[in-house]
Motif scaffolding. Structure first.
Motif, PDB file in Angstrom:
ATOM      1  N   ILE A 450       0.597  -0.962   0.274  1.00 60.13           N
ATOM      2  CA  ILE A 450      -0.351   0.038   0.167  1.00 60.13           C
ATOM      3  C   ILE A 450       1.140   1.393  -0.168  1.00 60.13           C
ATOM      4  O   ILE A 450       0.502   2.211  -0.539  1.00 60.13           O
ATOM      5  CB  ILE A 450      -1.010  -0.101   1.542  1.00 60.13           C
ATOM      6  CG1 ILE A 450      -1.068  -1.017   1.161  1.00 60.13           C
ATOM      7  CG2 ILE A 450      -1.662   1.364   1.318  1.00 60.13           C
ATOM      8  CD1 ILE A 450      -2.767  -1.467   2.051  1.00 60.13           C
ATOM      9  N   GLY A 453       2.526   1.833  -3.211  1.00 60.92           N
ATOM     10  CA  GLY A 453       1.284   2.211  -4.139  1.00 60.92           C
ATOM     11  C   GLY A 453       1.624   3.602  -4.280  1.00 60.92           C
ATOM     12  O   GLY A 453       1.113   4.517  -5.337  1.00 60.92           O
ATOM     13  N   TYR A 454       1.235   4.162  -2.565  1.00 60.60           N
ATOM     14  CA  TYR A 454       0.698   5.386  -2.372  1.00 60.60           C
ATOM     15  C   TYR A 454       1.777   6.452  -2.830  1.00 60.60           C
ATOM     16  O   TYR A 454       1.349   7.459  -2.765  1.00 60.60           O
ATOM     17  CB  TYR A 454       0.465   5.197  -0.821  1.00 60.60           C
ATOM     18  CG  TYR A 454       0.417   6.818  -0.065  1.00 60.60           C
ATOM     19  CD1 TYR A 454      -1.349   6.989   0.109  1.00 60.60           C
ATOM     20  CD2 TYR A 454       1.200   6.830   0.814  1.00 60.60           C
ATOM     21  CE1 TYR A 454      -0.590   8.138   0.791  1.00 60.60           C
ATOM     22  CE2 TYR A 454       0.953   8.341   1.038  1.00 60.60           C
ATOM     23  CZ  TYR A 454      -0.743   9.294   0.977  1.00 60.60           C
ATOM     24  OH  TYR A 454      -0.148  10.689   1.959  1.00 60.60           O
ATOM     25  N   ARG A 456       4.082   6.139  -4.838  1.00 62.15           N
ATOM     26  CA  ARG A 456       4.186   5.704  -6.457  1.00 62.15           C
ATOM     27  C   ARG A 456       4.830   7.072  -7.222  1.00 62.15           C
ATOM     28  O   ARG A 456       6.257   6.632  -7.714  1.00 62.15           O
ATOM     29  CB  ARG A 456       3.336   4.866  -6.957  1.00 62.15           C
ATOM     30  CG  ARG A 456       4.258   4.926  -8.740  1.00 62.15           C
ATOM     31  CD  ARG A 456       3.711   3.336  -8.878  1.00 62.15           C
ATOM     32  NE  ARG A 456       1.778   3.823  -9.285  1.00 62.15           N
ATOM     33  CZ  ARG A 456       0.423   2.428  -8.718  1.00 62.15           C
ATOM     34  NH1 ARG A 456       1.572   1.842  -8.503  1.00 62.15           N
ATOM     35  NH2 ARG A 456       0.125   3.309  -8.570  1.00 62.15           N
TER      36      ARG A 456
ATOM     37  N   ILE B  94      -8.117  -0.677  -1.674  1.00 63.77           N
ATOM     38  CA  ILE B  94      -7.664  -0.401  -1.162  1.00 63.77           C
ATOM     39  C   ILE B  94      -6.783   1.112  -2.611  1.00 63.77           C
ATOM     40  O   ILE B  94      -6.249   0.690  -3.384  1.00 63.77           O
ATOM     41  CB  ILE B  94      -6.463  -1.432  -1.818  1.00 63.77           C
ATOM     42  CG1 ILE B  94      -7.300  -2.402  -0.585  1.00 63.77           C
ATOM     43  CG2 ILE B  94      -4.999  -1.520  -1.147  1.00 63.77           C
ATOM     44  CD1 ILE B  94      -6.544  -3.853  -0.929  1.00 63.77           C
ATOM     45  N   PRO B  95      -6.540   1.986  -2.047  1.00 67.92           N
ATOM     46  CA  PRO B  95      -5.829   2.730  -3.274  1.00 67.92           C
ATOM     47  C   PRO B  95      -4.634   2.646  -3.354  1.00 67.92           C
ATOM     48  O   PRO B  95      -3.963   2.870  -2.215  1.00 67.92           O
ATOM     49  CB  PRO B  95      -6.238   4.481  -2.088  1.00 67.92           C
ATOM     50  CG  PRO B  95      -6.555   4.031  -0.708  1.00 67.92           C
ATOM     51  CD  PRO B  95      -7.261   2.703  -0.333  1.00 67.92           C
ATOM     52  N   GLY B  96      -4.593   3.516  -4.507  1.00 71.11           N
ATOM     53  CA  GLY B  96      -2.994   3.203  -4.657  1.00 71.11           C
ATOM     54  C   GLY B  96      -2.442   1.818  -5.206  1.00 71.11           C
ATOM     55  O   GLY B  96      -1.204   1.852  -5.603  1.00 71.11           O
ATOM     56  N   VAL B  97      -3.274   0.873  -5.506  1.00 77.24           N
ATOM     57  CA  VAL B  97      -2.294  -0.004  -5.120  1.00 77.24           C
ATOM     58  C   VAL B  97      -2.982  -1.148  -7.030  1.00 77.24           C
ATOM     59  O   VAL B  97      -4.684  -0.749  -6.617  1.00 77.24           O
ATOM     60  CB  VAL B  97      -2.410  -1.861  -4.133  1.00 77.24           C
ATOM     61  CG1 VAL B  97      -2.329  -3.047  -4.034  1.00 77.24           C
ATOM     62  CG2 VAL B  97      -1.703  -0.519  -2.857  1.00 77.24           C
ATOM     63  N   SER B  98      -2.903  -1.220  -7.613  1.00 70.72           N
ATOM     64  CA  SER B  98      -3.775  -1.656  -8.705  1.00 70.72           C
ATOM     65  C   SER B  98      -4.027  -3.387  -8.217  1.00 70.72           C
ATOM     66  O   SER B  98      -3.376  -4.092  -8.093  1.00 70.72           O
ATOM     67  CB  SER B  98      -2.712  -1.150 -10.126  1.00 70.72           C
ATOM     68  OG  SER B  98      -1.719  -2.707 -10.057  1.00 70.72           O
TER      69      SER B  98
END
Lengths: 483, 256
Positions: A450, A453-454, A456, B94-98
């Motif tokens: 997470i 992703g956040y 990135r 789940i934000p930001g995780v593809s």
């Protein structure tokens, strides 16, 4: 993408404790604690500086004496006794080392433990390292290669001796000695740092890199960095930091100045991993740093990218003064706080020239009992016709004991300016973690996934090798923060 | 007959002081589809959460064997790696995780657990495309953050897509039909039917009989006040639909 997962695998296998907690046994020369004019004369003399430099320092010291430590930041700490700090420590040397072979083997082992690539393989890695151990630059690589292009990359001490005209012209031109309390202190006592000059039209073919390391007990660390990109020049500069574990708080007050002339571009990337203190917040570095760049010429560009995971307290606002018309300033930041860490960080974009553009992407991550504040100023002066700013400030909370704060200041004095600000707050809660667990992903991996992703958008701005290191750091610094 | 995939014996569980499961017994065999029906508050979703290992629930009594192993001793991720899949009633964002990154991480964790090599990027992409077609998922899903900004129907379809990707031994569908219109319901049911196999079992938790028109169960159970009070063939669902839950709960109250 498989690489991505590999990195995650490594992360989850990493040690929990601060990786760089050791002290190297190099003989050091430390001046007694205390700060007065005599101390400054002593520092200047030890470094064999010319009279003008001494006078510059003394002037700064006089400013400093009239100034008060700022307390507007959203951080709390026990008062610093500036008279209890030793302001100079240098490894004792028999003679100036001419090559790496002459460098103290103990020192080299320290570098190796830190993973600093000072030997032959770094040629392949394409990184030149100007290593600063405590206060004195010990070894510099790739000098000749850079020199053949006319690029100057050396320690600040050396620059003062060898390139006094450049230093006198630009030192303090972006961050004046009386800019703020910590900048004044730095100007008075700065020990060493890096100096870089790129002549007109030269693109530096390698990433320039400095590893800073705070090593002696009770020694304040006051680096001074100055980078000048002449017209049409380009440089990407990397700064990475680690510090050994210890109990007393350590003050760090660096100053970094960047100057971009017309058409020049400076990318300045930082991965900051100083000791943040233990779980209760004991020990840890106080990081009060002033970083500022000026886009002096038309169509110049300065980018700050930072990944901040360390320090007990961070007070840091890398800024850009957009003076030249059509110049561009960028700030990309990931700031992680865990346990009892406190960070008050952000940027200032000052639009002076016409059609100047700035972009701010700030990603705060708070865990444990930490406090994480974004503080940013976007200022558009009356003459800055057509100025554009876009700011994105996101906060991510892990758990419910931490805090995230956003303090955006916007001052627009020109009606043609367009300023946009977006902010979001999200939380990694039990629900998300359970969902990941139910798919076979353990909690640490889920958090790393997470976080990456956040962050990135910011990580992608870092040079490749740095990005990998930064991803690891993010995960390591958040280990044990959930569950 | 083969060993059951899932064997539940006298399972009691509570939240705080409230006992919600009060002695559940259930055997699910490979290849079977079991439907668990019951009125609101009967403990259906609690049963799903307890099986998946949600911390908020405390198991006070009983035993659950999953492929012969003690399920209740395992962490949630261990249960998943052993092949237990829960399609959530309320899938999280789940934000930001593809979706692709998320599923690749999950799938490779499962493969690692089974002693298999991780799939490389190409193999993984091919698998995703193939399974997406199976459950009629648009490949644009792959690059979108997990469930972020998805409609209710898209979230449920994404659950079935994940089910198709992770190929569990036992899939628990927790009110997967809730909030779906009839078209979305058909797509979800077609996906589930395509994934039925002699090795795999399904536990379909639903309030309404509607879903069971499309996913036809082998066995129907009625859960009421934390116990299974009636078990029967697929026709039981129709009977419940026609007569209402009072039909069984009233007789149950007499029996209690």
């Amino acid at each position: 993408m498989s690489e991505h997962v590999d990195i995650l695998d490594q992360l989850t296998a990493s040690d929990y404790e601060y990786k760089y907690g050791f002290e190297s046994q190099i003989e050091e020369e430390v001046v007694p604690p205390g700060l007065n004019e005599e101390t400054i004369r002593l520092i200047s003399e030890k470094k064999g500086e010319p009279e003008w430099m001494l006078q510059w320092r003394l002037q700064a010291f006089r400013y400093w004496q009239t100034m008060k430590e700022p307390h507007w930041a959203n951080v709390r700490y026990t008062p610093i006794d500036y008279q209890a700090i030793s302001y100079y420590a240098a490894p004792k040397r028999k003679a100036q080392p001419r090559s790496l072979d002459e460098v103290d083997p103990e020192l080299r082992r320290t570098f190796e433990k830190l993973g600093i690539p000072l030997h032959e393989q770094e040629v392949l890695a394409g990184v030149a390292v100007d290593a600063v151990l405590d206060s004195v630059s010990v070894a510099t690589t790739f000098r000749e290669k850079l020199q053949s292009l006319g690029i100057i990359f050396c320690s600040m001490s050396e620059a003062i001796r060898e390139y006094p005209d450049l230093v006198r012209k630009y030192l303090g031109s972006v961050v004046p000695p009386n800019d703020n309390f910590f900048a004044a202190l730095n100007s008075a006592v700065f020990s060493d740092g890096s100096f870089c000059y790129l002549p007109p039209g030269v693109r530096c073919p390698i990433e320039l890199s400095t590893y800073f390391r705070i090593n002696a007990r009770n020694t304040g660390q006051f680096e001074r960095t100055l980078i000048i990109a002449d017209e049409g020049a380009y440089v990407s500069y990397l700064e990475g930091c680690t510090a050994p574990m210890r109990d007393e708080n350590q003050l760090h007050a660096a100053v970094v100045e960047l100057v971009a002339l017309a058409g020049a571009e400076i990318k300045y990337s930082t991965v900051q991993n100083w000791y943040p203190g233990d779980r209760e917040g004991r020990g840890g570095i106080y990081n009060f740093v002033t970083k500022r760049g000026i886009c002096l010429g038309e169509s110049s560009k300065i980018s700050w990218t930072q990944v901040e995971t360390g320090s007990a307290i961070t007070w840091k606002y890398p800024s850009v003064i957009l003076k030249g018309d059509n110049s561009v300033g960028e700030f990309y930041s990931v700031a992680v706080t865990n346990h009892r860490q406190q960070a008050d960080t952000g940027t200032k974009m000052t639009h002076i020239g016409r059609n100047t553009r700035s972009r701010i992407v700030s990603k705060g991550i708070s865990a444990g009992y930490s406090q994480n504040s974004y503080r940013g100023l976007v200022r558009v002066n009356p003459g800055a016709d057509g100025a554009r700013n876009f700011s994105q400030c996101d906060s991510l909370l892990i758990g419910d004991k931490c805090g995230a704060h956003t303090f955006p200041y916007i001052e627009v004095h020109n009606p043609t300016a367009i300023v946009e600000h977006e902010a979001t707050t999200s939380k990694i809660g039990e629900d998300i973690l359970f969902y990941c667990n139910q798919r076979g992903i353990d909690t640490e991996t889920a958090v790393a996934l997470i976080i990456n992703g956040y962050a990135r958008e910011v990580l992608s701005k870092l040079p490749m090798e740095f990005a990998v290191e930064a991803q690891k750091l993010l995960a390591i610094s958040l280990e044990g923060s959930v569950g | 007959m083969a060993e059951p995939i899932l064997r539940i014996r006298n399972l009691h569980a509570r939240v705080g002081e409230t006992e919600i499961l009060r002695g559940v017994n259930l055997d699910v065999y490979p290849g079977q589809v079991h439907a668990i029906m019951g009125p609101n508050g009967s403990g259906k979703s609690t049963l799903a959460a307890v099986l998946a290992g949600r911390e908020d629930y405390e198991v006070t009594e009983g035993e659950v064997l999953f492929d012969g192993k003690n399920l209740l001793e395992m962490d949630p991720e261990e249960r998943a790696r052993e092949g237990l899949f829960l399609a959530f009633q309320y899938p999280v964002e789940i934000p930001g995780v593809s979706t692709a990154t998320f599923l690749k991480t999950a799938l490779n964790e499962l493969r690692k657990h089974r002693g298999q090599e991780p799939l490389d990027a190409m193999e993984f992409m091919n698998l995703m495309r193939e399974r997406a077609a199976l459950v009629k998922i648009d490949p644009t899903f792959f690059s979108r953050s997990v469930n972020e900004g998805f409609s209710g129907g898209e979230k449920k379809r994404n659950e079935i897509f994940q089910l198709a990707m992770l190929e569990p031994r036992l899939a628990i569908l927790d009110e997967t039909d809730s909030g779906l219109d009839i078209d979305a319901l058909k797509i979800v049911a077609d996906g589930v039917n395509a994934l039925r196999s002699p090795e795999r079992a399904f536990l379909v938790i639903t309030h309404y009989q509607r879903l069971l028109n499309y996913i036809v169960p082998d066995v129907v159970h009625v859960l009421y006040r934390g116990r299974i009070i009636k078990t029967g063939p697929k026709e039981l669902a129709l009977e419940l639909e026609a007569k209402g839950y009072e039909w069984v709960t009233e007789t149950d109250e007499v029996a209690l």
